[in-house]
Design an enzyme around this catalytic site. Structure first.
Site, mmCIF file in Angstrom:
data_model
loop_
_atom_site.group_PDB
_atom_site.id
_atom_site.type_symbol
_atom_site.label_atom_id
_atom_site.label_comp_id
_atom_site.label_asym_id
_atom_site.label_seq_id
_atom_site.Cartn_x
_atom_site.Cartn_y
_atom_site.Cartn_z
ATOM 1 N N GLY A 41 0.790 -1.225 0.000
ATOM 2 C CA GLY A 41 0.000 0.000 0.000
ATOM 3 C C GLY A 41 0.819 1.269 0.000
ATOM 4 C CE LYS A 52 8.508 7.660 9.228
ATOM 5 N NZ LYS A 52 7.789 8.133 8.051
ATOM 6 N N GLY A 181 0.361 22.718 5.883
ATOM 7 C CA GLY A 181 -0.068 21.675 6.816
ATOM 8 C C GLY A 181 1.076 21.245 7.713
ATOM 9 C CB ILE A 185 2.333 14.004 5.969
ATOM 10 C CG1 ILE A 185 1.833 12.574 6.183
ATOM 11 C CG2 ILE A 185 2.837 14.165 4.536
ATOM 12 C CD1 ILE A 185 0.615 12.210 5.347
ATOM 13 C CD GLU A 204 -1.858 23.485 11.147
ATOM 14 O OE1 GLU A 204 -3.088 23.443 11.311
ATOM 15 O OE2 GLU A 204 -1.212 22.615 10.523
ATOM 16 C CB VAL A 271 -4.251 20.139 3.574
ATOM 17 C CG1 VAL A 271 -3.395 21.387 3.594
ATOM 18 C CG2 VAL A 271 -4.548 19.718 2.135
ATOM 19 N N GLY A 272 -4.044 16.688 4.872
ATOM 20 C CA GLY A 272 -4.924 15.602 5.265
ATOM 21 C C GLY A 272 -5.210 14.628 4.139
ATOM 22 C CG HIS A 446 22.831 4.496 34.407
ATOM 23 N ND1 HIS A 446 22.454 5.786 34.161
ATOM 24 C CD2 HIS A 446 24.171 4.525 34.672
ATOM 25 C CE1 HIS A 446 23.504 6.582 34.281
ATOM 26 N NE2 HIS A 446 24.561 5.838 34.597
#
Length: 467
Positions: A41, A52, A181, A185, A204, A271-272, A446
């Site tokens: 997809g 990424k 946006g 993304i 935005e 923007v979505g 640690h």
């Protein structure tokens, strides 16, 4: 053309669809998957994975530019845009091929084409406008995903004004850019291009960036982005795009109705999304839509008997891991398993892979108070963590929100290095309904960044040690 029968047919081979198909096959069902474009997809081919890979190249470039901070000398540092893109596409191709192997291994029949519901357990597979297969199924799962939202008057042309798809494969680096946006993304692309030297401005419509995140976290992130040279215009809308062969004039209007114009080389629209519900035969069913998304119950069933929907096509949050988990819930419920639980959306983590990274699970401090909780809030800065200092990553914050009455973890919100890997600790705790005492009594190794998670919990109850 003979009709082929299956127990389950999945329409869409993204992270929801292929996972549902594999799980159904594991449960001894006869399964088919219908996919018209790419197995994996949008996520695997044009979303989560290749972005990424791009961001990793930018991250390494960033560290190389600041090598002197680590006692290292780097001279003649350059980047090759085409090789960065080629690596990203190669990663996507490798993983897409892997999905095909997994489906074959699990004996899932894959049909190359568009699936269309015909009603009463029937569907067709179409290719180039022609029906190539006719299928019947006891159960049909819709996993058709979503696509980029296009605003009237601000339509992408694939060259000067682009969506995520073109932004992922630049031929050259522009000198300047507007990103419309500031969700995950938009911010990821802004971070990638800014790191590679592009003058980036983010616009935005809400009054702050990353509006779904805790306000304290988004404000912290904004300060870090601004230190890196990114610019932001919030509470503003884009009123028009005037394109020429060499640049785009972006007309911006603030809430005060004051207008300004920015001239840049490229514009990315982020923007979505819009759910892919057209042309899949919903008119032949009782499936209902709400604001463009398919309506389902807690087990992903629609109003049409034996028809289900999972993933982005069903609405927010639009995340690959949400789609995959819904696929498993849906199939296990179909199989009649007794231990299937509906999705609890507040247990779904969200991650943004910019620099610095952002990760969260649960509700924000503001939402917790709106819902009537009396809260205990803990914070711990990266500056107080030895591993963060040693990594050269002293900027960041871990914030935890607890219900004062019960000790329930209501939300965890993080900004800084590697927080997308850290968040799963809080997700496990939240899923197991751990209280503050469980986190306090857990021994964190640690030196690690994870110690900040412990300290943030301690801080919520006045017990912080290292700050």
């Amino acid at each position: 053309m003979s009709e082929k029968s299956f127990d389950v047919v999945v329409i869409g081979g993204g992270p929801g669809g292929y996972v549902a198909a594999i799980r159904a096959a594991q449960l001894k069902m006869k399964v088919a998957l219908v996919e018209a474009n790419h197995l994996g997809g949008i996520c695997l081919n044009w979303g989560c994975i290749p972005t990424k890979a791009l961001l990793r190249s930018a991250e390494i470039y960033h560290y190389a530019k600041h090598a002197d901070q680590f006692g290292l000398k780097v001279s003649g540092l350059e980047f090759d845009t085409q090789k960065i893109v080629e690596r990203s596409r190669g990663v996507a191709k490798q993983l897409s091929g892997g999905i095909g192997h997994l489906l074959k291994k699990n004996k899932v029949t894959v049909f190359d084409g568009f699936g269309k519901l015909k009603g009463k357990g029937k569907l067709s597979v179409e290719k180039d406008g022609k029906v190539i297969e006719e299928l019947s199924a006891k159960h049909i799962i819709i996993a058709t995903g979503a696509r980029a939202r296009i605003l009237p008057g601000l339509e992408p042309d694939g060259e000067m004004v682009v969506t995520y798809k073109e932004a992922m494969v630049p031929k050259t680096m522009p000198k300047s850019m507007v990103v419309v946006g500031s969700g995950a993304i938009g911010i990821e692309f802004a971070s990638f291009y800014n790191t590679l030297g592009v003058d980036v401005t983010v616009i935005e419509v809400m009054d702050r960036i990353l509006p779904v995140e805790d306000e304290e976290i988004s404000n912290h992130a904004k300060k870090q982005f601004e230190k890196q040279g990114m610019k932001f215009i919030t509470g503003a809308t884009v009123k028009g795009l005037d394109k020429s062969k060499t640049n785009v004039k972006v007309k911006v209007e603030g809430k005060d109705k004051k207008a300004q114009e920015l001239t840049v080389d490229r514009v990315i629209m982020a923007v979505g999304i819009v759910a892919n519900t057209e042309n899949i035969g919903l008119e032949n069913t009782k499936v209902k839509l709400d604001r463009g998304h398919i309506v389902t119950d807690g087990y992903l069933a629609t109003d049409e008997p034996n028809v289900y929907a999972i993933g982005d096509v069903t609405g927010a949050p639009w995340l690959a891991h949400k789609a995959s988990h819904e696929g498993v819930i849906c199939v296990e419920k179909i199989a009649g398993q007794n231990d299937v639980h509906p999705m609890i959306k507040t247990n779904i983590p969200g991650c943004t892979y910019c620099h610095p990274q952002i990760a969260s699970v649960g509700i924000t401090e503001a939402v917790a108070k709106e819902q009537g909780y009396k809260v205990k809030v803990g914070r711990f800065p990266f500056m107080g963590n030895g591993k963060a200092i040693a990594l050269g990553e002293p900027e960041g914050l871990v914030k935890t929100i607890f219900d004062e009455k019960t000790g329930e973890l209501l939300g965890a919100h993080m900004v800084g290095a590697e927080v997308t890997e850290l968040i799963q600790g809080y997700v496990i705790g939240k899923t197991m309904e751990a209280t503050e005492a469980d986190f306090m009594h857990t021994i964190f190794p640690h030196p690690t960044l994870s110690e900040m998670m412990h300290e943030s919990v301690l801080d919520a109850y006045g017990k912080v040690i290292h700050f």
